[in-house]
Design a protein around this motif. Structure first.
Motif: not given
Length: 288
Positions: A166-173
């Motif tokens: 599962k890819p890890k993406f940034p948390e905030t907009i």
């Protein structure tokens, strides 16, 4: 046979997997699932020569290391056949060596491809290395509206899955918008050094609405003709099962409605936040 190398590059969640499957559905093209082995093993085998190809010990060491590459197991490579292929072709460089890995994937999937492709979002940070290894390579670039990429990041972050990939993406907009901005700027900066005849840049939105026209642009720079079967990519089930939890659409027909999801998913404030970060580049891509 002389092969043409091509790299499919794009920000994550921009349709790169669907794009890969479309291109790999062409009879003369093979593009395996993503695996960054080319960059990972360059420091160890980058000076590969015909003497290494003739050395059983060197060849076995390469095969042994290759097997440990992240996601390479999804290719289900026949390593004995690969070893025999390298022994018979005797590659004289790292470019030729790694090309044979992709060729082997094509062969065992019933192809004798002219174009050997590699799709990996990870390579955005290593484009100059790719250019040094494959100076004659061509590039297929896909971009997508930052607002919809942010929606997709949010959806994947919220996804429950047992997959270790599962890819890890940034948390905030804001961080997501900056990630999109950084990656696409890196791509555009690299393209400044690439002749226009050696790359095609398409938008995801155009690909799903006018797929034949956009794919013709891509096959043209590869000196190939568009094939109707490229539109039947989803029938081939080419995406590894380990990645399908967040790539289900790759096994479905083109969904022309899969645009402007941000209008339903994001608030006006969140959209404005994205625009404040990436608006200028979005305008350059024709999204504003």
């Amino acid at each position: 046979m002389t092969h043409q190398n091509v790299f499919i590059i794009g920000n994550p969640r921009s349709g790169t997997s669907m794009f890969r499957m479309m291109m790999s559905s062409h009879s003369s093209i093979v593009v395996p699932p993503e695996c960054g082995f080319i960059q990972w093993w360059y420091k160890v085998y980058g000076d590969w020569s015909i003497e290494n190809s003739q050395s059983k010990d060197d060849l076995k060491a390469f095969i042994s290391d290759l097997k440990t590459s992240k996601k390479i197991e999804t290719w289900e490579l026949d390593y004995t056949a690969l070893e025999n292929l390298i022994s018979s072709r005797l590659p004289k460089s790292y470019k030729e060596l790694t090309s044979l890995v992709i060729l082997q994937y094509g062969i065992q999937n019933g192809k004798a491809p002219y174009v050997l492709g590699d799709k990996n979002n990870y390579y955005i940070e290593h484009l100059n290395l790719l250019d040094s290894i494959y100076p004659d390579a061509k590039y297929l670039i896909i971009v997508r509206d930052c607002r919809d990429v942010v929606c997709s990041y949010l959806n994947v972050n919220a996804l429950a899955t047992d997959s270790k990939y599962k890819p890890k993406f940034p948390e905030t907009i804001k961080e997501m918008s900056l990630d999109w901005l950084h990656k696409n700027k890196k791509i555009l900066s690299f393209l400044e050094s690439v002749h226009t005849s050696n790359y095609a840049l398409i938008r995801y939105e155009d690909l799903i609405n006018k797929p034949e026209l956009e794919l013709q642009k891509c096959t043209e720079i590869l000196d190939l003709q568009f094939e109707d079967q490229m539109l039947d990519y989803y029938k081939n089930k080419m995406e590894p099962s380990e990645l399908l939890d967040w790539k289900k659409k790759t096994n479905e027909e083109i969904d022309k409605s899969n645009t402007q999801k941000y209008l339903e998913q994001l608030s006006a404030f969140e959209i404005d936040e994205i625009m404040s970060v990436s608006g200028d580049l979005m305008r350059k891509f024709g999204y504003l």
